[in-house]
Scaffold this motif. Sequence first.
Motif, short mmCIF file in Angstrom:
data_model
loop_
_atom_site.label_atom_id
_atom_site.label_comp_id
_atom_site.label_asym_id
_atom_site.label_seq_id
_atom_site.Cartn_x
_atom_site.Cartn_y
_atom_site.Cartn_z
N PHE A 149 78.38 -7.57 -19.02
CA PHE A 149 76.53 -7.77 -17.63
C PHE A 149 75.85 -6.47 -18.23
O PHE A 149 74.62 -6.45 -18.47
CB PHE A 149 77.64 -7.82 -16.58
CG PHE A 149 76.56 -7.44 -15.81
CD1 PHE A 149 75.60 -8.93 -15.70
CD2 PHE A 149 76.02 -6.83 -14.37
CE1 PHE A 149 74.55 -8.80 -14.68
CE2 PHE A 149 74.77 -6.83 -13.77
CZ PHE A 149 74.22 -7.82 -13.39
N GLU A 150 77.02 -4.98 -17.68
CA GLU A 150 76.09 -3.96 -18.11
C GLU A 150 75.16 -3.78 -19.48
O GLU A 150 74.34 -2.45 -19.49
CB GLU A 150 77.24 -2.64 -17.92
CG GLU A 150 77.38 -2.75 -16.79
CD GLU A 150 78.30 -1.23 -16.14
OE1 GLU A 150 78.56 -0.82 -17.88
OE2 GLU A 150 78.64 -0.92 -15.18
N GLU A 151 75.44 -4.66 -20.48
CA GLU A 151 74.94 -4.21 -21.71
C GLU A 151 74.03 -5.22 -22.18
O GLU A 151 72.79 -5.55 -22.80
CB GLU A 151 75.94 -4.29 -23.39
CG GLU A 151 75.44 -4.00 -24.51
CD GLU A 151 76.23 -4.31 -25.98
OE1 GLU A 151 75.69 -4.25 -26.46
OE2 GLU A 151 77.33 -4.18 -25.74
N PHE A 152 74.74 -6.24 -21.67
CA PHE A 152 73.69 -7.47 -22.14
C PHE A 152 72.93 -8.00 -20.98
O PHE A 152 71.74 -9.20 -21.11
CB PHE A 152 74.37 -8.69 -22.76
CG PHE A 152 75.47 -8.57 -24.08
CD1 PHE A 152 74.48 -8.30 -25.16
CD2 PHE A 152 76.87 -7.79 -23.87
CE1 PHE A 152 74.84 -7.56 -26.25
CE2 PHE A 152 76.98 -7.98 -25.15
CZ PHE A 152 76.41 -7.67 -26.37
N SER A 153 73.49 -8.06 -19.82
CA SER A 153 71.83 -8.58 -18.72
C SER A 153 71.89 -7.06 -18.06
O SER A 153 70.06 -7.14 -17.80
CB SER A 153 72.74 -9.03 -17.86
OG SER A 153 72.27 -9.44 -16.92
N LEU A 154 72.57 -6.10 -17.39
CA LEU A 154 71.58 -5.54 -16.15
C LEU A 154 70.01 -4.48 -16.98
O LEU A 154 69.11 -3.94 -16.17
CB LEU A 154 72.64 -4.21 -15.88
CG LEU A 154 72.57 -3.41 -14.76
CD1 LEU A 154 71.88 -3.89 -13.66
CD2 LEU A 154 73.58 -1.91 -15.19
N PRO A 155 70.96 -3.63 -18.17
CA PRO A 155 69.19 -3.64 -18.34
C PRO A 155 68.08 -4.57 -18.40
O PRO A 155 66.94 -3.61 -18.79
CB PRO A 155 69.85 -2.75 -20.17
CG PRO A 155 71.21 -3.01 -20.68
CD PRO A 155 71.65 -4.27 -19.13
N TYR A 156 67.83 -5.08 -19.09
CA TYR A 156 66.88 -6.26 -18.90
C TYR A 156 66.80 -6.24 -18.02
O TYR A 156 65.44 -6.72 -17.58
CB TYR A 156 67.95 -7.27 -20.52
CG TYR A 156 68.05 -7.43 -21.09
CD1 TYR A 156 66.73 -6.29 -22.54
CD2 TYR A 156 69.53 -6.95 -21.99
CE1 TYR A 156 67.22 -5.59 -23.71
CE2 TYR A 156 69.51 -6.34 -22.98
CZ TYR A 156 68.49 -5.63 -23.56
OH TYR A 156 69.00 -5.26 -25.30
N LEU A 157 66.98 -6.73 -16.92
CA LEU A 157 66.86 -7.18 -15.58
C LEU A 157 66.45 -5.70 -15.16
O LEU A 157 64.87 -6.18 -14.67
CB LEU A 157 68.18 -7.94 -14.11
CG LEU A 157 68.33 -9.25 -14.78
CD1 LEU A 157 69.92 -8.96 -14.19
CD2 LEU A 157 67.65 -10.12 -14.66
N LYS A 158 67.46 -4.95 -15.45
CA LYS A 158 65.97 -3.84 -14.95
C LYS A 158 64.64 -3.80 -15.16
O LYS A 158 64.29 -2.83 -14.36
CB LYS A 158 66.48 -2.84 -14.85
CG LYS A 158 66.48 -1.37 -13.91
CD LYS A 158 67.98 0.30 -14.71
CE LYS A 158 66.79 1.43 -12.96
NZ LYS A 158 65.47 1.66 -13.61
N GLN A 159 64.71 -3.64 -16.88
CA GLN A 159 63.40 -3.27 -17.52
C GLN A 159 62.46 -4.36 -16.99
O GLN A 159 61.67 -3.80 -17.22
CB GLN A 159 63.50 -3.95 -18.46
CG GLN A 159 62.88 -3.06 -19.59
CD GLN A 159 62.54 -4.13 -21.03
OE1 GLN A 159 61.85 -4.26 -21.83
NE2 GLN A 159 63.97 -3.89 -21.41
N ILE A 160 62.74 -6.03 -16.09
CA ILE A 160 61.72 -6.97 -15.94
C ILE A 160 61.27 -6.70 -14.31
O ILE A 160 59.85 -6.75 -13.93
CB ILE A 160 62.49 -8.20 -16.02
CG1 ILE A 160 62.84 -8.73 -17.15
CG2 ILE A 160 61.33 -9.09 -14.54
CD1 ILE A 160 63.58 -9.90 -16.93
N VAL A 161 62.33 -5.59 -13.91
CA VAL A 161 61.79 -5.17 -12.48
C VAL A 161 60.65 -3.87 -12.09
O VAL A 161 60.09 -4.02 -11.92
CB VAL A 161 63.09 -4.50 -11.90
CG1 VAL A 161 62.67 -4.44 -10.40
CG2 VAL A 161 64.15 -6.23 -11.49
N ASP A 162 61.56 -3.21 -13.72
CA ASP A 162 60.63 -2.08 -13.30
C ASP A 162 59.25 -2.52 -13.90
O ASP A 162 57.53 -1.31 -13.30
CB ASP A 162 61.43 -0.42 -14.02
CG ASP A 162 61.99 -0.30 -13.50
OD1 ASP A 162 62.43 -0.45 -12.45
OD2 ASP A 162 63.02 0.17 -14.51
#
Length: 392
Positions: free
Chosen positions: A264-277
Amino acid sequence: MSCIHSYGSIASFSVPSSSSFTRRSRCASKPKLLCALGGSVAEPKVTSVAEPLLLNAVRGDDVERPPVWLMRQAGRYMKSYQTLCERYPSFRERSENVDLIVEISLQPWKVFKPDGVILFSDILTPLSGMNIPFDIVKGRGPVIFDPLHTAEDVDQVREFVPQESVPYVGEALTILRKEVDNQAAVLGFVGAPFTLASYVVEGGSSKHFTKIKRLAFSQPKVLHALLQKFTTSMTKYIRYQADSGAQAVQIFDSWATELSPVDFEEFSLPYLKQIVDGVKETHPDLPLILYASGSGGLLERLALTGVDVVSLDWTVDMAEGRRRLGPNIAVQGNVDPGVLFGSKDFITSRINDTVTKAGRGRHILNLGHGIVVGTPEENVAHFFEVAKGIRY
């Protein structure tokens, strides 16, 4: 996909809060709801009269009750939706025609007056505009005609331009905003990158997610390239929905919990954070809600995305979820949808239990998943009646 199933049937509506709200104790009249509330939530601020209850609650303003809406609130169980399905059997027609989108989105609002009206749509709606042909087939669900498996496949995916590809979404949101007139929050929604990638790699729904995991673990660069395209596109899509009238947007990462925490930390979390930011850069005050079913093992990681609200499913104890997420993030949920098959007294008891455990403020009352097919409509009406009668 049958007529009674739609991913985008979410609705929530809000009542402007009263500036004359008194803080006197109501423990005598509401013993189940009061005295256990609070403690884990930041001190509420003065509420804004002009905006919907849902927005005030997310911000941590002083509200008199939690706002309420139900995922998949439109459709599925509603007779009015089933009647419309008989006239318009294609889900894509119903979700890509402005008049039908508006009519279906407003069906629950007219009957139940919940605290938000969500756009009737689907998380896969953007795919056609990204050069990924798909359909939603009755009895089968989503079908991706040419699943993506290679770097060459990913190269053919176009960046999504919502104004060109889904103008009906913007038009419908603008109409909904006028129709609801701030008596409720108008909600938009999108799919999260990993969940969208799962559909287009698997070719539709999946039980074991072997194809997306094979890609992740054998060709991670290919998957990362696809995830980045979805991330850029969904950031644009959220902004477009907000500019068109959405007052909050929910992100569905339904399949992210198929990943282990490290994945999750590799394939989901960074992209969700990028969307939110990315969204917060242009729309800093737009509330973002994140939902992932079966997320009990990932709650702390979901909070790291920077979203304003984490929606809990019913497998997480609400009080425990609140503690794990901390006082500065709002929670949504998390009544088991099966509760709506119980007696009215049972439904009432479970609502009270959830609200008590959530504590005062920063809580949106909801189910922990979408309404189940066959749920009695009168029980849904009772759910809203009880929920809107709550006073902190």
